[in-house]
Design a protein around this motif. Structure first.
Motif, PDB file in Angstrom:
ATOM      1  N   ASP A  21       0.901  -1.231  -0.049  1.00 29.27           N
ATOM      2  CA  ASP A  21      -0.072  -0.191  -0.030  1.00 29.27           C
ATOM      3  C   ASP A  21       0.815   1.503   0.118  1.00 29.27           C
ATOM      4  O   ASP A  21       1.828   1.181   0.178  1.00 29.27           O
ATOM      5  CB  ASP A  21      -0.967   0.092   1.088  1.00 29.27           C
ATOM      6  CG  ASP A  21      -2.040  -0.943   0.979  1.00 29.27           C
ATOM      7  OD1 ASP A  21      -2.558  -0.898   0.033  1.00 29.27           O
ATOM      8  OD2 ASP A  21      -2.228  -1.760   2.049  1.00 29.27           O
ATOM      9  N   ILE A  22       0.207   2.380  -0.232  1.00 28.65           N
ATOM     10  CA  ILE A  22       0.770   3.674  -0.141  1.00 28.65           C
ATOM     11  C   ILE A  22       0.950   4.048   1.213  1.00 28.65           C
ATOM     12  O   ILE A  22       0.317   3.598   2.310  1.00 28.65           O
ATOM     13  CB  ILE A  22      -0.260   4.803  -0.865  1.00 28.65           C
ATOM     14  CG1 ILE A  22       0.694   6.137  -1.101  1.00 28.65           C
ATOM     15  CG2 ILE A  22      -1.400   5.016  -0.079  1.00 28.65           C
ATOM     16  CD1 ILE A  22      -0.114   6.965  -2.016  1.00 28.65           C
ATOM     17  N   TYR A  49      -7.380   3.433   0.492  1.00 22.28           N
ATOM     18  CA  TYR A  49      -8.219   2.865  -0.365  1.00 22.28           C
ATOM     19  C   TYR A  49      -8.478   3.683  -1.470  1.00 22.28           C
ATOM     20  O   TYR A  49      -8.590   3.074  -2.553  1.00 22.28           O
ATOM     21  CB  TYR A  49      -9.475   2.883   0.406  1.00 22.28           C
ATOM     22  CG  TYR A  49      -9.719   1.894   1.626  1.00 22.28           C
ATOM     23  CD1 TYR A  49      -9.383   0.749   1.426  1.00 22.28           C
ATOM     24  CD2 TYR A  49     -10.436   2.333   2.820  1.00 22.28           C
ATOM     25  CE1 TYR A  49      -9.449  -0.161   2.668  1.00 22.28           C
ATOM     26  CE2 TYR A  49     -10.537   1.400   3.866  1.00 22.28           C
ATOM     27  CZ  TYR A  49      -9.864   0.266   3.856  1.00 22.28           C
ATOM     28  OH  TYR A  49      -9.985  -0.691   4.833  1.00 22.28           O
ATOM     29  N   CYS A  50      -8.215   4.919  -1.459  1.00 26.31           N
ATOM     30  CA  CYS A  50      -8.040   5.472  -2.828  1.00 26.31           C
ATOM     31  C   CYS A  50      -6.776   4.974  -3.879  1.00 26.31           C
ATOM     32  O   CYS A  50      -6.958   4.762  -4.832  1.00 26.31           O
ATOM     33  CB  CYS A  50      -7.838   7.112  -2.528  1.00 26.31           C
ATOM     34  SG  CYS A  50      -7.807   8.113  -4.144  1.00 26.31           S
ATOM     35  N   ALA A  51      -5.782   4.816  -3.177  1.00 25.48           N
ATOM     36  CA  ALA A  51      -4.554   4.241  -4.083  1.00 25.48           C
ATOM     37  C   ALA A  51      -4.736   2.937  -4.636  1.00 25.48           C
ATOM     38  O   ALA A  51      -4.661   2.597  -5.649  1.00 25.48           O
ATOM     39  CB  ALA A  51      -3.129   4.225  -2.995  1.00 25.48           C
ATOM     40  N   LEU A  54      -6.997   3.543  -7.558  1.00 23.59           N
ATOM     41  CA  LEU A  54      -6.339   3.920  -8.582  1.00 23.59           C
ATOM     42  C   LEU A  54      -5.535   2.930  -9.301  1.00 23.59           C
ATOM     43  O   LEU A  54      -5.370   3.084 -10.722  1.00 23.59           O
ATOM     44  CB  LEU A  54      -5.824   5.196  -8.244  1.00 23.59           C
ATOM     45  CG  LEU A  54      -6.557   6.555  -7.903  1.00 23.59           C
ATOM     46  CD1 LEU A  54      -5.505   7.497  -7.220  1.00 23.59           C
ATOM     47  CD2 LEU A  54      -7.129   7.102  -8.958  1.00 23.59           C
ATOM     48  N   HIS A  55      -4.881   2.154  -8.436  1.00 27.02           N
ATOM     49  CA  HIS A  55      -3.966   1.096  -8.865  1.00 27.02           C
ATOM     50  C   HIS A  55      -3.964  -0.119  -8.211  1.00 27.02           C
ATOM     51  O   HIS A  55      -3.066  -0.538  -7.651  1.00 27.02           O
ATOM     52  CB  HIS A  55      -2.451   1.805  -9.291  1.00 27.02           C
ATOM     53  CG  HIS A  55      -1.542   0.972 -10.025  1.00 27.02           C
ATOM     54  ND1 HIS A  55      -0.882  -0.098  -9.943  1.00 27.02           N
ATOM     55  CD2 HIS A  55      -1.127   1.321 -11.403  1.00 27.02           C
ATOM     56  CE1 HIS A  55      -0.289  -0.700 -10.825  1.00 27.02           C
ATOM     57  NE2 HIS A  55      -0.450   0.292 -11.940  1.00 27.02           N
ATOM     58  N   ASP A  63       3.444   6.205  -3.790  1.00 29.30           N
ATOM     59  CA  ASP A  63       3.999   6.561  -2.770  1.00 29.30           C
ATOM     60  C   ASP A  63       5.166   7.496  -2.974  1.00 29.30           C
ATOM     61  O   ASP A  63       5.151   8.446  -2.366  1.00 29.30           O
ATOM     62  CB  ASP A  63       4.861   5.281  -1.796  1.00 29.30           C
ATOM     63  CG  ASP A  63       4.766   5.439  -0.687  1.00 29.30           C
ATOM     64  OD1 ASP A  63       3.825   6.224   0.159  1.00 29.30           O
ATOM     65  OD2 ASP A  63       6.107   5.137   0.061  1.00 29.30           O
ATOM     66  N   PHE A  64       6.400   7.087  -3.529  1.00 21.32           N
ATOM     67  CA  PHE A  64       7.607   8.071  -3.621  1.00 21.32           C
ATOM     68  C   PHE A  64       7.184   9.352  -4.339  1.00 21.32           C
ATOM     69  O   PHE A  64       7.610  10.149  -3.860  1.00 21.32           O
ATOM     70  CB  PHE A  64       8.759   7.087  -4.104  1.00 21.32           C
ATOM     71  CG  PHE A  64       9.840   7.773  -4.297  1.00 21.32           C
ATOM     72  CD1 PHE A  64      10.515   8.437  -3.258  1.00 21.32           C
ATOM     73  CD2 PHE A  64      10.336   8.574  -5.373  1.00 21.32           C
ATOM     74  CE1 PHE A  64      11.849   9.105  -3.295  1.00 21.32           C
ATOM     75  CE2 PHE A  64      11.550   9.140  -5.686  1.00 21.32           C
ATOM     76  CZ  PHE A  64      12.307   9.581  -4.479  1.00 21.32           C
TER      77      PHE A  64
END
Length: 96
Positions: A21-22, A49-51, A54-55, A63-64
């Motif tokens: 996860d992010i 959950y948004c991340a 999206l992917h 993240d980075f």
């Protein structure tokens, strides 16, 4: 975050990246909020959950990049919007 660093920086092979996860870092959260991807009062879980939406194959992929954008351009005060890579997508700029 550690798993993400192992994949990104050290190129450690993983069977899949679905569970990476992010990281709900303050920089990442600010970028997602300003882009309108999450609400201003979003919790860390909402960011994650948004991340994932999206992917789904690798939510940590953001993240980075989001962290770097938050640290370099999308600062809490005096953001450098004109030099940000995401300025064409950012509601903050579009509304000006």
């Amino acid at each position: 975050m550690a798993a993400n660093i192992l994949v990104r920086e050290f190129k450690i092979p993983m069977q899949d990246r679905i569970c990476i996860d992010i990281s709900p870092d303050v920089q990442v959260k600010r970028v997602f909020k300003r882009l309108g991807l999450i609400s201003k009062n979003a919790s860390n879980d909402e960011l994650i959950y948004c991340a994932r939406e999206l992917h789904p194959e690798y939510p940590g992929i953001f993240d980075f990049s989001a962290w770097e954008i938050g640290r370099e351009w999308c600062r809490p005060y005096n953001p450098d919007c004109n030099n940000c890579y995401l300025k064409q997508f950012c509601p903050r700029i579009i509304e000006k």
